[in-house]
Motif scaffolding. Structure first.
Motif, PDB file in Angstrom:
ATOM      1  N   ARG A 138      -6.998  20.657 -18.645  1.00 29.74           N
ATOM      2  CA  ARG A 138      -6.299  21.616 -19.674  1.00 29.74           C
ATOM      3  C   ARG A 138      -6.383  20.830 -20.940  1.00 29.74           C
ATOM      4  NH1 ARG A 138      -0.690  21.305 -17.725  1.00 29.74           N
ATOM      5  NH2 ARG A 138      -0.475  22.952 -19.483  1.00 29.74           N
ATOM      6  N   LYS A 139      -6.714  19.797 -21.206  1.00 29.96           N
ATOM      7  CA  LYS A 139      -6.910  19.378 -22.491  1.00 29.96           C
ATOM      8  C   LYS A 139      -8.067  19.623 -23.324  1.00 29.96           C
ATOM      9  CE  LYS A 139      -3.486  15.768 -21.780  1.00 29.96           C
ATOM     10  NZ  LYS A 139      -2.742  14.829 -22.567  1.00 29.96           N
ATOM     11  N   LEU A 140      -9.188  19.976 -22.697  1.00 29.98           N
ATOM     12  CA  LEU A 140     -10.371  20.778 -23.135  1.00 29.98           C
ATOM     13  C   LEU A 140      -9.772  22.231 -23.692  1.00 29.98           C
ATOM     14  CD1 LEU A 140     -13.427  20.547 -23.630  1.00 29.98           C
ATOM     15  CD2 LEU A 140     -13.519  22.028 -21.590  1.00 29.98           C
ATOM     16  N   TRP A 188      -0.111  15.777 -17.028  1.00 28.20           N
ATOM     17  CA  TRP A 188      -1.261  15.018 -16.671  1.00 28.20           C
ATOM     18  C   TRP A 188      -1.751  15.624 -15.416  1.00 28.20           C
ATOM     19  CZ3 TRP A 188      -2.001  12.007 -12.387  1.00 28.20           C
ATOM     20  CH2 TRP A 188      -0.914  11.421 -11.887  1.00 28.20           C
ATOM     21  N   ARG A 189      -1.141  16.437 -14.683  1.00 28.79           N
ATOM     22  CA  ARG A 189      -1.650  16.899 -13.378  1.00 28.79           C
ATOM     23  C   ARG A 189      -1.582  18.281 -13.447  1.00 28.79           C
ATOM     24  NH1 ARG A 189       1.279  14.268  -8.249  1.00 28.79           N
ATOM     25  NH2 ARG A 189       0.723  12.600  -9.456  1.00 28.79           N
ATOM     26  N   LEU A 190      -2.448  19.063 -12.811  1.00 23.18           N
ATOM     27  CA  LEU A 190      -2.513  20.434 -12.823  1.00 23.18           C
ATOM     28  C   LEU A 190      -1.447  20.782 -11.489  1.00 23.18           C
ATOM     29  CD1 LEU A 190      -6.069  21.488 -12.834  1.00 23.18           C
ATOM     30  CD2 LEU A 190      -4.220  21.658 -14.654  1.00 23.18           C
ATOM     31  N   SER A 191      -0.877  22.081 -11.453  1.00 26.01           N
ATOM     32  CA  SER A 191      -0.071  22.692 -10.267  1.00 26.01           C
ATOM     33  C   SER A 191      -1.148  23.191  -9.438  1.00 26.01           C
ATOM     34  CB  SER A 191       1.214  23.433 -10.719  1.00 26.01           C
ATOM     35  OG  SER A 191       0.494  24.775 -11.173  1.00 26.01           O
ATOM     36  N   LYS A 192      -0.274  23.259  -8.030  1.00 25.76           N
ATOM     37  CA  LYS A 192      -1.403  23.899  -7.017  1.00 25.76           C
ATOM     38  C   LYS A 192      -1.713  25.391  -7.347  1.00 25.76           C
ATOM     39  CE  LYS A 192       2.288  25.386  -4.230  1.00 25.76           C
ATOM     40  NZ  LYS A 192       2.919  25.339  -2.699  1.00 25.76           N
ATOM     41  N   PHE A 193      -0.893  25.974  -8.449  1.00 24.74           N
ATOM     42  CA  PHE A 193      -1.403  27.239  -8.622  1.00 24.74           C
ATOM     43  C   PHE A 193      -2.287  27.173  -9.535  1.00 24.74           C
ATOM     44  CE2 PHE A 193       3.312  27.270  -7.611  1.00 24.74           C
ATOM     45  CZ  PHE A 193       3.297  28.155  -6.363  1.00 24.74           C
TER      46      PHE A 193
END
Length: 111
Positions: A94-96, A21-26
Motif C-alpha cells: 500500500r505504500k507504493l 503496516w498490515r493489510l486487512s483480510k478484505f
C-alpha cells in the motif's frame, strides 16, 4: 508563553499519515482477486492468439515465462514489495503509489 518554547498542539501541524503496516483480510482478498484477473486476461489473450492461426506475441510469451501466477506466489510477494531503503528490505504494497495498477510480482530472491 509566546516565546521559543511555547506548547504546541501536536495534531495541529502537518499531515498525519495513517497507513497501517498490515493489510486487512478484505484488502488481501481484493489484491488476490486483482492478481487472478490479470492471470485470466493473459490466458485469454494467449488462447485467442493461438486460435487465430497459432500467433503469439513476444510480450505475452515473456509474461508467461517470467511472471508467476497468483496461486504459486508466496504471500510475502503478494502483499509486500522490495525496497532497499527499508529496514527489512520490505514494505507494505500500500505504500507504493498506484499499487492497484502496477505489477509487483517479481522481487529479488532471498528478500
Amino acid at each position: 508563553m509566546f516565546g521559543a518554547f511555547r506548547p504546541t498542539n501536536s495534531l495541529g501541524g502537518g499531515l498525519l499519515w495513517k497507513i497501517p503496516w498490515r493489510l486487512s483480510k478484505f484488502q488481501k482478498a481484493r489484491q488476490r482477486k486483482r492478481l487472478r484477473a490479470v492471470d485470466v486476461l493473459v490466458a485469454t489473450v494467449d488462447k485467442a492468439l493461438q486460435r487465430n492461426g497459432g500467433m503469439t506475441t513476444r510480450a505475452v510469451e515473456r509474461w508467461k515465462e517470467e511472471m508467476p501466477i497468483e496461486q504459486v506466489m508466496v504471500p510475502k510477494d503478494k502483499y509486500t514489495i522490495f525496497d532497499r531503503k527499508e529496514k527489512g528490505y520490505r514494505k507494505s504494497i500500500r505504500k507504493l503509489p498506484k499499487w492497484t495498477r502496477v505489477s509487483q510480482r517479481l522481487n529479488p530472491p532471498g528478500y
